[in-house]
Design a protein around this motif. Structure first.
Motif, PDB file in Angstrom:
ATOM      1  N   ARG A  33     -14.911  -6.186  26.845  1.00  0.00           N
ATOM      2  CA  ARG A  33     -14.573  -6.865  28.098  1.00  0.00           C
ATOM      3  C   ARG A  33     -14.134  -5.830  29.117  1.00  0.00           C
ATOM      4  N   ALA A  34     -14.266  -6.202  30.371  1.00  0.00           N
ATOM      5  CA  ALA A  34     -13.783  -5.328  31.443  1.00  0.00           C
ATOM      6  C   ALA A  34     -12.280  -5.153  31.273  1.00  0.00           C
ATOM      7  N   TRP A  35     -11.810  -3.958  31.587  1.00  0.00           N
ATOM      8  CA  TRP A  35     -10.387  -3.638  31.455  1.00  0.00           C
ATOM      9  C   TRP A  35      -9.944  -2.994  32.767  1.00  0.00           C
ATOM     10  N   PRO A  36      -9.063  -3.656  33.511  1.00  0.00           N
ATOM     11  CA  PRO A  36      -8.720  -3.181  34.861  1.00  0.00           C
ATOM     12  C   PRO A  36      -7.732  -2.011  34.885  1.00  0.00           C
ATOM     13  N   VAL A  37      -7.969  -1.013  34.047  1.00  0.00           N
ATOM     14  CA  VAL A  37      -7.125   0.177  34.017  1.00  0.00           C
ATOM     15  C   VAL A  37      -7.996   1.351  34.450  1.00  0.00           C
ATOM     16  N   ALA A  38      -7.689   1.919  35.602  1.00  0.00           N
ATOM     17  CA  ALA A  38      -8.507   2.998  36.150  1.00  0.00           C
ATOM     18  C   ALA A  38      -7.972   4.387  35.811  1.00  0.00           C
ATOM     19  N   GLU A  70     -17.932   2.482   9.767  1.00  0.00           N
ATOM     20  CA  GLU A  70     -17.238   2.407   8.477  1.00  0.00           C
ATOM     21  C   GLU A  70     -16.612   1.035   8.241  1.00  0.00           C
ATOM     22  N   GLY A  71     -16.694   0.143   9.240  1.00  0.00           N
ATOM     23  CA  GLY A  71     -16.131  -1.193   9.095  1.00  0.00           C
ATOM     24  C   GLY A  71     -14.643  -1.287   9.379  1.00  0.00           C
ATOM     25  N   ARG A  72     -14.096  -0.286  10.033  1.00  0.00           N
ATOM     26  CA  ARG A  72     -12.656  -0.297  10.340  1.00  0.00           C
ATOM     27  C   ARG A  72     -12.332  -1.359  11.376  1.00  0.00           C
ATOM     28  N   LYS A  73     -11.172  -1.980  11.233  1.00  0.00           N
ATOM     29  CA  LYS A  73     -10.692  -2.963  12.200  1.00  0.00           C
ATOM     30  C   LYS A  73      -9.852  -2.243  13.248  1.00  0.00           C
ATOM     31  N   LEU A  74     -10.427  -2.045  14.398  1.00  0.00           N
ATOM     32  CA  LEU A  74      -9.711  -1.350  15.453  1.00  0.00           C
ATOM     33  C   LEU A  74     -10.022  -1.972  16.791  1.00  0.00           C
ATOM     34  N   ALA A  75      -9.156  -1.689  17.718  1.00  0.00           N
ATOM     35  CA  ALA A  75      -9.399  -2.024  19.121  1.00  0.00           C
ATOM     36  C   ALA A  75      -9.588  -0.694  19.837  1.00  0.00           C
ATOM     37  N   ALA A 129      -2.417  -6.649  26.444  1.00  0.00           N
ATOM     38  CA  ALA A 129      -2.116  -7.990  25.917  1.00  0.00           C
ATOM     39  C   ALA A 129      -3.187  -8.519  24.962  1.00  0.00           C
ATOM     40  N   PRO A 130      -4.484  -8.342  25.241  1.00  0.00           N
ATOM     41  CA  PRO A 130      -5.486  -8.849  24.287  1.00  0.00           C
ATOM     42  C   PRO A 130      -5.407  -8.192  22.907  1.00  0.00           C
ATOM     43  N   VAL A 131      -4.982  -6.938  22.860  1.00  0.00           N
ATOM     44  CA  VAL A 131      -4.822  -6.242  21.582  1.00  0.00           C
ATOM     45  C   VAL A 131      -3.687  -6.895  20.789  1.00  0.00           C
TER      46      VAL A 131
END
Length: 119
Positions: free
Chosen positions: A35-40, A108-113, A51-53
Motif C-alpha cells: 500500500r502507499a505509505w505517506p512517509v517521504a 524463505e517464507g518469513r513473516k515480515l512487514a 499503525a498498519p504494522v
C-alpha cells in the motif's frame, strides 16, 4: 516466492515496481499486501505512520524491515521502543539494501512487514 508476497522488481525515480506494477512514492507491505505509505523521509517515520504494522500484530509480523532512504540512519527511539513493546523485531538499512533483503526473506517464507522510503 514461498508466500503470496509481492516482489520488489525495481526501485528509484520516486517509487517502486512491485510484481511488475509501478507504485509511486514510499510503500508499506504488511500481510503480503503493498500500500502507499505517506512517509517521504526519515522525519515522517513515526509510531503512527506504522499503525498498519501494529494492527497486523505479532502473528503476522515477526519483524519490520525499514528502508530508510538513500542512506542508513537509526529510527527514532519511540519507533524502536514501540516495536519492542509489540514483540516485533526491527531491521533498518538504506532502501536499496532493504529491497534486496525483502525479496530474499519473503522467498524463505518469513513473516515480515516492510516500510520502504522511496528514493
Amino acid at each position: 516466492m514461498a508466500r503470496d508476497a509481492p516482489t520488489i522488481d525495481a526501485y528509484g525515480g520516486g517509487g517502486f515496481r512491485l510484481s511488475g506494477a509501478r507504485h509511486e512514492g514510499s510503500v508499506l507491505i504488511v500481510a503480503d499486501e503493498a500500500r502507499a505509505w505517506p512517509v517521504a523521509d526519515v522525519a515522517g517515520l513515526t509510531v503512527d505512520s506504522l499503525a498498519p504494522v501494529f494492527a497486523a500484530g505479532r502473528g503476522e509480523v515477526e519483524f519490520l524491515l525499514l528502508g530508510m532512504g538513500a542512506r542508513n540512519v537509526q529510527p527514532s527511539r519511540a519507533v524502536r521502543d514501540a516495536l519492542s513493546q509489540a514483540g516485533m523485531g526491527l531491521e533498518f538499512m538504506d532502501t536499496p539494501a532493504a529491497a534486496r533483503l525483502y525479496n530474499v526473506l519473503t522467498a524463505e517464507g518469513r513473516k515480515l512487514a516492510a516500510a520502504l522510503i522511496a528514493l
